[in-house]
Scaffold this active site. Structure first.
Site, PDB file in Angstrom:
ATOM      1  N   GLU A  86       0.964  -1.322   0.049  1.00 53.82           N
ATOM      2  CA  GLU A  86      -0.107   0.164  -0.011  1.00 53.82           C
ATOM      3  C   GLU A  86       1.090   1.267  -0.058  1.00 53.82           C
ATOM      4  O   GLU A  86       0.508   2.285   0.432  1.00 53.82           O
ATOM      5  CB  GLU A  86      -1.025  -0.061   1.347  1.00 53.82           C
ATOM      6  CG  GLU A  86      -0.545  -0.064   2.661  1.00 53.82           C
ATOM      7  CD  GLU A  86      -1.429  -0.429   3.628  1.00 53.82           C
ATOM      8  OE1 GLU A  86      -2.389   0.785   3.676  1.00 53.82           O
ATOM      9  OE2 GLU A  86      -1.215  -1.034   4.487  1.00 53.82           O
ATOM     10  N   CYS A 118      -3.269  -3.796   4.457  1.00 55.72           N
ATOM     11  CA  CYS A 118      -2.461  -4.715   5.035  1.00 55.72           C
ATOM     12  C   CYS A 118      -2.879  -6.047   4.765  1.00 55.72           C
ATOM     13  O   CYS A 118      -2.302  -7.356   5.241  1.00 55.72           O
ATOM     14  CB  CYS A 118      -2.299  -4.575   6.749  1.00 55.72           C
ATOM     15  SG  CYS A 118      -1.847  -2.714   7.208  1.00 55.72           S
ATOM     16  N   HIS A 240      -1.974 -10.379  12.324  1.00 53.12           N
ATOM     17  CA  HIS A 240      -1.585  -8.996  11.824  1.00 53.12           C
ATOM     18  C   HIS A 240      -0.986  -8.158  13.138  1.00 53.12           C
ATOM     19  O   HIS A 240      -1.575  -7.920  13.752  1.00 53.12           O
ATOM     20  CB  HIS A 240      -2.584  -8.354  11.006  1.00 53.12           C
ATOM     21  CG  HIS A 240      -2.173  -6.892  10.474  1.00 53.12           C
ATOM     22  ND1 HIS A 240      -1.001  -6.349   9.937  1.00 53.12           N
ATOM     23  CD2 HIS A 240      -2.871  -5.540  10.732  1.00 53.12           C
ATOM     24  CE1 HIS A 240      -0.951  -5.218   9.791  1.00 53.12           C
ATOM     25  NE2 HIS A 240      -2.059  -4.678  10.376  1.00 53.12           N
TER      26      HIS A 240
END
Ligand code: CAA
Length: 397
Positions: A86, A118, A240
């Site tokens: 990103e 993400c 994450h």
């Protein structure tokens, strides 16, 4: 006619990592910003951040990470290169095309970029798996490369970072197989986003953490329903890691209170091992889940073949996914055990130097050209921009 093998296992054959050569110690940042250092070390569970200079971007990080795991034979067998990011450097040309060239991968390959905050690298892995299913001799290079920049003196500042996790996907992988048990969820929300005109994201910080945790809970409930399992089936859960403390809250959210203490201790120990690298690198957006996986594999001493690891992927906007992998015999031979020592070799920046680096921009002349310097310590670097074309090179040592 191509024969499709039945009962083929597909997964991660090799995994590697690259980060920048500079580090900012959060103790120093806390002192300069006048905040209690424990807010960062205990409140966010972070210690250090990798900081990327102008000559290091997602292309150079991806080339370095890829180069650290590939042999010449791999480069002849890879027929797909995917960069998940990103923090792209061009709205049109994919970073994967630059990386394909820098690594010298054989020409008959697909190279492209993939994006959903993400979550991108998780989508890339899924696409890579489908490709190998259709074309069993193929190898796919997935590069989860990002530079997390929130801005100086913002709440997100201590959660910046830079790095790339490279994964080689193939049949009969030597590290882990994918278990074909993915459950994804999409929610159209604005928790974190970066419009084209902005170099840093807009963030609804607290809302983003609530969405991360609620997406985890609901995706996990759906996963359990579909696959009739519990956390007892897994040796570890990797999350994450925008900052490790949020993932710790996630673990607590899905941990069954009735579990024996022994099982809770195993999951907690493996969680602690999964955050070691992120605590020293910071958030690397789409690579951070896989940096957690790498950290677990390289720092745990009790994992063995057959162990299942659950993974929770979250990308703002938002897409989340719960899935799992299983370790294969001999997985430990594919890992690197000196990564912490390598991280400790990064050059520490003062806060003033970090701020200077943060605001540094390429000074383009009228023709759209600029020459870079100071990249001697990098493996690959952005060395110049000529007529608006970014020129990269391997740095000869
Ligand atoms: N000692 C110990 N702990 C302390 C402390 C002290 N002196 N002072 C504060 N803390 C604790 C707080 O109690 C809090 O802990 P809990 O969450 O357990 O309550 C923690 O430190 C953080 O403090 P604040 O709540 O005051 O929050 P903050 O101002 O530091 O901001 C944040 C936190 C909003 C997450 C901010 O870091 C941010 O905006 N980060 C970017 C957004 C983000 O990472 N979101 C995550 C979900 S989105 C995602 O996952 C995608 C992605 O990668 C971006």
């Amino acid at each position: 006619m191509i024969k499709i093998e039945v009962n083929m296992t597909i997964g991660i054959d090799k995994i590697g990592f690259a980060t920048s050569q500079y580090v900012l110690k959060l103790q120093d940042l806390a002192e300069t910003r006048g905040i209690d250092p424990e807010k960062l070390s205990k409140g966010l569970l972070l210690k250090e951040l990798s900081i990327a200079p102008l000559t290091e971007d997602i292309v150079t990080l991806a080339a370095s990470a890829g180069n650290s795991i590939l042999t010449e034979e791999d480069k002849q067998e890879i027929d797909m290169v995917i960069v998940a990011t990103e923090s792209g450097v061009d709205q049109s040309k994919a970073a994967a095309v630059f990386v394909h060239g820098l690594l010298g991968i054989q020409p008959f390959a697909r190279s492209f970029e993939i994006k959903e905050a993400c979550y991108g690298a998780t989508a890339a892995l899924h696409y890579a798996k489908l490709h190998v299913e259709n074309s069993p001799k193929s190898k796919v290079l997935v590069l989860a490369s990002d530079i997390a920049r929130y801005g100086v003196e913002t709440p997100g500042e201590p959660t910046q970072g830079a790095g790339c996790v490279a994964m080689l996907i193939s049949q009969n992988p030597r590290i882990m197989v994918f278990n074909n048990d993915n459950v994804a969820q999409t929610r159209d929300i604005m928790d974190f986003w970066r419009p084209n005109y902005s170099t840093t994201p807009f963030v609804n910080g607290v809302y983003s953490t609530q969405q991360y945790l609620d997406s985890l809970k609901t995706t996990w409930v759906e996963y359990q329903k579909r696959y009739e399992c519990s956390l007892d089936d897994f040796e570890a859960v990797c999350f994450h890691l925008p900052y490790p403390k949020l993932a710790l809250k996630g673990l607590k959210k899905i941990l069954d209170k009735s579990f024996p203490q022994e099982k809770k201790d195993v999951l907690q120990k493996h969680f602690d091992e999964s955050i070691i690298y992120s605590q020293k690198v910071g958030n690397i957006y789409t690579g951070s889940l896989f940096l957690g996986l790498l950290s677990l594999l390289e720092n745990a001493d009790s994992l063995k073949a057959g162990d299942k690891i659950a993974l929770y992927s979250y990308g703002s906007g938002a897409v989340s996914e719960f899935f799992s992998v299983e370790l294969v015999e001999g997985f430990e031979k594919q890992l690197q055990k000196n990564r912490l020592a390598l991280l400790d070799r990064r050059q520490a920046l003062s806060v003033a130097d970090y701020e200077r680096m943060f605001f540094e921009e390429a000074k383009l002349d009228e023709s759209g050209s600029a020459t870079m310097s100071g990249y001697e310590g990098q493996d690959f670097a952005l060395i110049e921009i000529v007529d608006h074309q970014r020129r990269y090179s391997k740095v000869e040592k």
